[in-house]
Design a protein around this motif. Structure first.
Motif, PDB file in Angstrom:
ATOM      1  N   GLY A   1       0.059   8.859  -4.600  1.00 41.32           N
ATOM      2  CA  GLY A   1      -1.262   9.446  -4.798  1.00 41.32           C
ATOM      3  C   GLY A   1      -2.122   8.621  -5.737  1.00 41.32           C
ATOM      4  N   GLY A   2      -1.996   7.301  -5.661  1.00 40.61           N
ATOM      5  CA  GLY A   2      -2.782   6.400  -6.515  1.00 40.61           C
ATOM      6  C   GLY A   2      -4.263   6.482  -6.213  1.00 40.61           C
TER       7      GLY A   2
ATOM      8  N   ILE B   1       1.621   3.016  -3.332  1.00 43.36           N
ATOM      9  CA  ILE B   1       0.378   3.526  -3.930  1.00 43.36           C
ATOM     10  C   ILE B   1      -0.045   4.819  -3.241  1.00 43.36           C
ATOM     11  CG2 ILE B   1      -2.075   3.058  -4.329  1.00 43.36           C
ATOM     12  CD1 ILE B   1      -1.348   0.062  -4.439  1.00 43.36           C
ATOM     13  N   ILE B   2       0.008   4.826  -1.921  1.00 42.70           N
ATOM     14  CA  ILE B   2      -0.399   6.007  -1.158  1.00 42.70           C
ATOM     15  C   ILE B   2       0.542   7.184  -1.419  1.00 42.70           C
ATOM     16  CG2 ILE B   2      -0.615   6.959   1.170  1.00 42.70           C
ATOM     17  CD1 ILE B   2      -1.582   4.176   2.070  1.00 42.70           C
ATOM     18  N   VAL B   3       1.818   6.903  -1.388  1.00 43.69           N
ATOM     19  CA  VAL B   3       2.808   7.966  -1.571  1.00 43.69           C
ATOM     20  C   VAL B   3       2.701   8.580  -2.969  1.00 43.69           C
ATOM     21  CG1 VAL B   3       5.274   8.459  -1.707  1.00 43.69           C
ATOM     22  CG2 VAL B   3       4.391   7.050   0.144  1.00 43.69           C
TER      23      VAL B   3
ATOM     24  N   SER C   1       0.810  -1.216   0.000  1.00 44.39           N
ATOM     25  CA  SER C   1       0.000   0.000   0.000  1.00 44.39           C
ATOM     26  C   SER C   1       0.845   1.269   0.000  1.00 44.39           C
ATOM     27  CB  SER C   1      -0.911   0.021   1.226  1.00 44.39           C
ATOM     28  OG  SER C   1      -0.174   0.381   2.381  1.00 44.39           O
TER      29      SER C   1
END
Lengths: 103, 239
Positions: free
Chosen positions: B65-66, B61-63, B58
């Motif tokens: 900005g997914g 993806i978070i970093v 995760s």
């Protein structure tokens, strides 16, 4: 980066639902011999598939990982506890990498 | 079948998992912060998710900005194995485990908690399970905090050595059973061969790891459910 907490809620929610739904919905004891046997083998099959070949790439080098793997297999075969197996396998990896650095 | 109801036995079985988690989540804490999450964000993610592979996947993806859909799908693919484990665990629960307990226990049904609960000869009761799941989330969260806050001061070699800890735990769970039960040993061997095929054969490599684990486990267990079904007469008497 969007709001971190929106991401957090989505991933925690999805993961919890996956774990919770079968546990809450399946209340009856399964009677089918084959299905029961299937479920009996599942934990060991899952853990083995997760371990190999992943374990060989879990450290700084394949060589140290192989040393750690052999130590873990040997100690587990001798029925040592989970903590002993994990700790000594880490120690084996550490020493191997130390030796490799010195050579 | 008898029911394991000792809270203390649960604590005793859960504590090694807690210790193991300290080292694994330590590595996660380092990774999460090096990718750009704050210490607090890494800690609260561990506290609420309790899943190693899912959390690792995760972070990028978070970093980056997914999309939320991308994040949700990645979690479903990687964590679907827990559904299989929850189905299996549902058959292992004793009569003392009520509906509310199931909602709570589900939260902490990790690979290791599930494997240890399954390794009991008896069915597992409510008090045992609460003992079992008490300390692992603490170890998981505390390890993340330590890794996120202090990971950078540790030498890289030490961090590298800790990477194998989780696998050592898995081997410690599987090996004693495989040693005494031949069908289990063969089932494990089939799962490992399949898993290696998925990893090394070029065309199979494209399949996400979360799926391959499920495929390997289902195929291996399915084969041996038919080749070597359990003798379940004894358990039937107790239904």
């Amino acid at each position: 980066m969007k709001n971190f907490y929106i991401y957090l809620i989505v991933m925690a929610g999805v993961t919890y639902l996956i774990r919770m739904l079968p546990l809450v919905l399946i209340k009856k004891k399964i009677k089918n011999k084959y299905l029961l046997s299937f479920l009996y083998y599942i934990p060991y099959a899952v853990l083995s598939a997760m371990t190999f070949p992943g374990i060989f790439y879990s450290t700084g080098s394949v060589v140290s990982a192989v040393v750690g793997t052999i130590i873990a297999l040997l100690l587990a075969y001798l029925k040592r506890s989970m903590v002993t197996v994990a700790a000594l396998s880490c120690a084996g990896v550490f020493l191997t990498e130390l030796i490799m650095k010195m050579i | 079948m008898k029911e394991q109801t000792s809270f203390l036995k649960g604590i005793k079985d859960g504590f090694p998992i807690c210790i193991g988690y300290l080292s694994i989540s330590f590595a996660f804490g380092i990774y999460a912060c090096s990718c750009g999450l704050s210490v607090w964000e890494a800690v609260i993610m561990s506290l609420t998710n309790l899943t190693s592979a899912g959390q690792l996947a995760s972070v990028p993806i978070i970093v980056a900005g997914g999309t939320l859909a991308e994040l949700a799908v990645s979690q479903i693919v990687i964590n679907m194995r827990y559904a299989l484990m929850s189905v299996s665990l549902s058959q292992k629960l004793g009569k003392s485990v009520k509906m509310l307990d199931r909602f709570i226990i589900a939260f902490a049904n990790t690979d290791e908690v599930f494997a240890v609960a399954s390794s009991n000869e008896e069915t597992v009761g409510k008090r045992y399970l609460y003992g079992l799941i008490l300390t692992p989330p603490l170890g998981w969260t505390l390890g993340t905090l330590l890794g996120a806050a202090a990971g950078n001061i540790l030498p890289a070699m030490l961090v590298s050595a800790l990477g194998i800890a989780i696998y050592g735990m898995f081997i410690a769970i599987v090996m004693p059973k495989a040693r005494t039960e031949k069908p289990t040993a063969l089932c494990v061997a089939v799962a490992i061969i399949l898993s290696c095929l998925f990893y090394y054969v070029p065309t199979l490599k494209a399949i996400p790891a979360g799926f391959t684990i499920i495929i390997c486990a289902v195929v291996a267990s399915g084969i041996f459910a038919f080749l070597a079904p359990l003798n379940i007469a004894e358990e039937d008497n107790d239904q």
